[in-house]
Design a protein around this motif. Sequence first.
Motif, PDB file in Angstrom:
ATOM      1  N   ALA A  51      -1.500  14.503  -0.758  1.00 26.88           N
ATOM      2  CA  ALA A  51      -2.305  13.322  -0.429  1.00 26.88           C
ATOM      3  C   ALA A  51      -2.400  12.377  -1.617  1.00 26.88           C
ATOM      4  O   ALA A  51      -2.278  11.143  -1.467  1.00 26.88           O
ATOM      5  CB  ALA A  51      -3.693  13.744   0.031  1.00 26.88           C
ATOM      6  N   LYS A  52      -2.620  12.914  -2.801  1.00 29.29           N
ATOM      7  CA  LYS A  52      -2.717  12.061  -3.992  1.00 29.29           C
ATOM      8  C   LYS A  52      -1.388  11.373  -4.282  1.00 29.29           C
ATOM      9  O   LYS A  52      -1.360  10.195  -4.682  1.00 29.29           O
ATOM     10  CB  LYS A  52      -3.178  12.900  -5.189  1.00 29.29           C
ATOM     11  N   LEU A  53      -0.284  12.071  -4.087  1.00 32.75           N
ATOM     12  CA  LEU A  53       1.040  11.475  -4.284  1.00 32.75           C
ATOM     13  C   LEU A  53       1.259  10.317  -3.317  1.00 32.75           C
ATOM     14  O   LEU A  53       1.736   9.239  -3.714  1.00 32.75           O
ATOM     15  CB  LEU A  53       2.117  12.541  -4.087  1.00 32.75           C
ATOM     16  N   LEU A  54       0.916  10.515  -2.054  1.00 32.71           N
ATOM     17  CA  LEU A  54       1.137   9.479  -1.046  1.00 32.71           C
ATOM     18  C   LEU A  54       0.252   8.262  -1.307  1.00 32.71           C
ATOM     19  O   LEU A  54       0.684   7.125  -1.099  1.00 32.71           O
ATOM     20  CB  LEU A  54       0.873  10.048   0.351  1.00 32.71           C
ATOM     21  N   GLU A  55      -0.965   8.493  -1.752  1.00 33.96           N
ATOM     22  CA  GLU A  55      -1.824   7.354  -2.069  1.00 33.96           C
ATOM     23  C   GLU A  55      -1.271   6.581  -3.270  1.00 33.96           C
ATOM     24  O   GLU A  55      -1.350   5.346  -3.306  1.00 33.96           O
ATOM     25  CB  GLU A  55      -3.260   7.809  -2.327  1.00 33.96           C
ATOM     26  N   LYS A  56      -0.702   7.284  -4.225  1.00 33.60           N
ATOM     27  CA  LYS A  56      -0.038   6.611  -5.346  1.00 33.60           C
ATOM     28  C   LYS A  56       1.066   5.691  -4.830  1.00 33.60           C
ATOM     29  O   LYS A  56       1.307   4.611  -5.392  1.00 33.60           O
ATOM     30  CB  LYS A  56       0.535   7.663  -6.311  1.00 33.60           C
ATOM     31  N   GLY A  57       1.735   6.110  -3.762  1.00 35.33           N
ATOM     32  CA  GLY A  57       2.810   5.314  -3.174  1.00 35.33           C
ATOM     33  C   GLY A  57       2.348   4.320  -2.125  1.00 35.33           C
ATOM     34  O   GLY A  57       3.175   3.698  -1.454  1.00 35.33           O
ATOM     35  N   THR A  58       1.050   4.142  -1.955  1.00 37.65           N
ATOM     36  CA  THR A  58       0.468   3.199  -0.990  1.00 37.65           C
ATOM     37  C   THR A  58       0.987   3.444   0.427  1.00 37.65           C
ATOM     38  O   THR A  58       1.237   2.498   1.184  1.00 37.65           O
ATOM     39  CB  THR A  58       0.725   1.724  -1.398  1.00 37.65           C
ATOM     40  N   PHE A  59       1.170   4.701   0.791  1.00 34.56           N
ATOM     41  CA  PHE A  59       1.524   5.027   2.169  1.00 34.56           C
ATOM     42  C   PHE A  59       0.342   4.678   3.074  1.00 34.56           C
ATOM     43  O   PHE A  59      -0.822   4.853   2.703  1.00 34.56           O
ATOM     44  CB  PHE A  59       1.823   6.515   2.307  1.00 34.56           C
ATOM     45  N   ASP A  60       0.634   4.192   4.267  1.00 34.31           N
ATOM     46  CA  ASP A  60      -0.442   3.970   5.236  1.00 34.31           C
ATOM     47  C   ASP A  60      -1.207   5.259   5.500  1.00 34.31           C
ATOM     48  O   ASP A  60      -2.427   5.253   5.629  1.00 34.31           O
ATOM     49  CB  ASP A  60       0.114   3.466   6.574  1.00 34.31           C
ATOM     50  N   GLY A  61      -0.469   6.346   5.617  1.00 37.01           N
ATOM     51  CA  GLY A  61      -1.142   7.597   5.909  1.00 37.01           C
ATOM     52  C   GLY A  61      -0.182   8.757   5.938  1.00 37.01           C
ATOM     53  O   GLY A  61       1.028   8.622   5.707  1.00 37.01           O
ATOM     54  N   ILE A  62      -0.737   9.905   6.216  1.00 35.53           N
ATOM     55  CA  ILE A  62       0.049  11.092   6.483  1.00 35.53           C
ATOM     56  C   ILE A  62      -0.149  11.437   7.951  1.00 35.53           C
ATOM     57  O   ILE A  62      -1.277  11.516   8.447  1.00 35.53           O
ATOM     58  CB  ILE A  62      -0.341  12.272   5.567  1.00 35.53           C
ATOM     59  N   PHE A  63       0.953  11.582   8.645  1.00 31.25           N
ATOM     60  CA  PHE A  63       0.958  11.866  10.068  1.00 31.25           C
ATOM     61  C   PHE A  63       1.283  13.351  10.233  1.00 31.25           C
ATOM     62  O   PHE A  63       2.378  13.800   9.897  1.00 31.25           O
ATOM     63  CB  PHE A  63       2.001  10.981  10.753  1.00 31.25           C
TER      64      PHE A  63
END
Length: 485
Positions: A51-63
């Motif tokens: 989750a922290k990695l994806l937020e670093k990448g400004t992903f909309d979300g994790i599906f």
Amino acid sequence: MTSPDTTGSQRQIRFNAFDMNCVAHQSSGLWRHPDDRSDTYNTLEYWTELAKLLEKGTFDGIFIADVLGTYDVYGSSNEAAIRNGAQVPVNDPLLLVSAMALVTEHLGFGVTAGTAYEHPYPFARRLTTLDHLTKGRVGWNVVTGYLPSAARNMGHDDQLEHDDRYDHADEYLEVLYKLWEGSWEDDAVVKDRERGIFTDPAKVHEIGHQGKHFTVPGIHISEPSPQRTPVIYQAGASSRGIGFAAGNAEAIFVAAPSKEVLRGTVSKIRDALEAAGRDRYSAKIYTLLTVITDATADKAQAKLEDYLQYTSAEGALTFMSGWMGVDLSQYELDEPVGNVKSNAIQSVLTNLQAEKDLGREWTVGDLARQGAIGGLGPFIVGSGEQIADELQSWVDETDVDGFNLAYAITPGTFEDIVEHVIPILRERGVYPTEYQPGTLRQKLHGRGDRLPDEHKGASFRHRASDAPTSDGDLDAAAEPVAAQA
């Protein structure tokens, strides 16, 4: 018509990460790769770090996908699925969200749950609870089910027929909209400490639902959450699935083997949204894709060759059999897939037929090779710049909003995207550099936290009474409390 997401003149590309609370999600066999960590799926640390990695990448979300049965169509047995770890063992997706929300501020969470086997009344409370705890960052991926094994374990001979499942889901959503949107007025919770009134009873309403499948007379037992109704996700590109999405979905996931097929699918969805009285761009459309990248094209290609050593053709065909509802073990690898009737994911067969119409007929062996990395979606390989070029090409040529990114290995595939691809897209001005404030719905659409007025769910909102509650009514409600005191 609302224009697509733009910054200046550049359309913004959007990313979701596609994962599942299991080992082998889409890429069969790659759990064996020495750099893969999917076997730690049953630890909170795996999910919080991702989750922290994806937020670093400004992903909309994790599906987060889910199934409630095993893939037992291939070979008329679940042995191949169990042997390959093909989405079994699998744990509940909803229980992951609170931990990931605690270590992030903006990342959205799209959780999958089916309409076939859980009553909507307790389910409404579970989603409201998560929306409260995440401060409005939850979405629900509505699935109707497709695995016969799930139906049998819930006491049924098989799934309902494909279109009947959507008819059932229509009423399921109606019950939820009534609970989420209509049961509690916005100002029902007063928290009046002096008079001992937490909630004004006159502003909480029984929904009185009595339908073909469900009877739900009472109130929603949770107070309204930041979004009330979580963002509605939907994955299905059959004719019936598109119709269902047009009335309900705010984010739509599709899978297509080529740009040509995807362009047709996106156009059908946007037409259906418009026919349902909504804006053509009122739902974000994400297509399934797997990216294999590195600092150079040669390194990316070497990475692909490395991954291919670990893929499982049997695992891929196990998945494909379940998705198509066809036992592919009875076909030779060089045999064309052909036209078959499916009671599973009909869009799979629709896409393959579209490919055939374009002069590209798939064999069973093609399914095994292509599906071994990324499942139903294609995979692309190259340097960060090459991948960025290709992603922009997909968006420009198909009108898709973004990508539901599966992994070859985890978290390595996502780490590579954050390191090599996202900086290039940001330099080109086609990918966000920061999150917008607000709930998941606000981040996706920029129109507020609640369902827009033209959405089907908005029609179930409680309408203000001609005789609003008076202070005297509240005082009367407080009398028993005062007497006990």
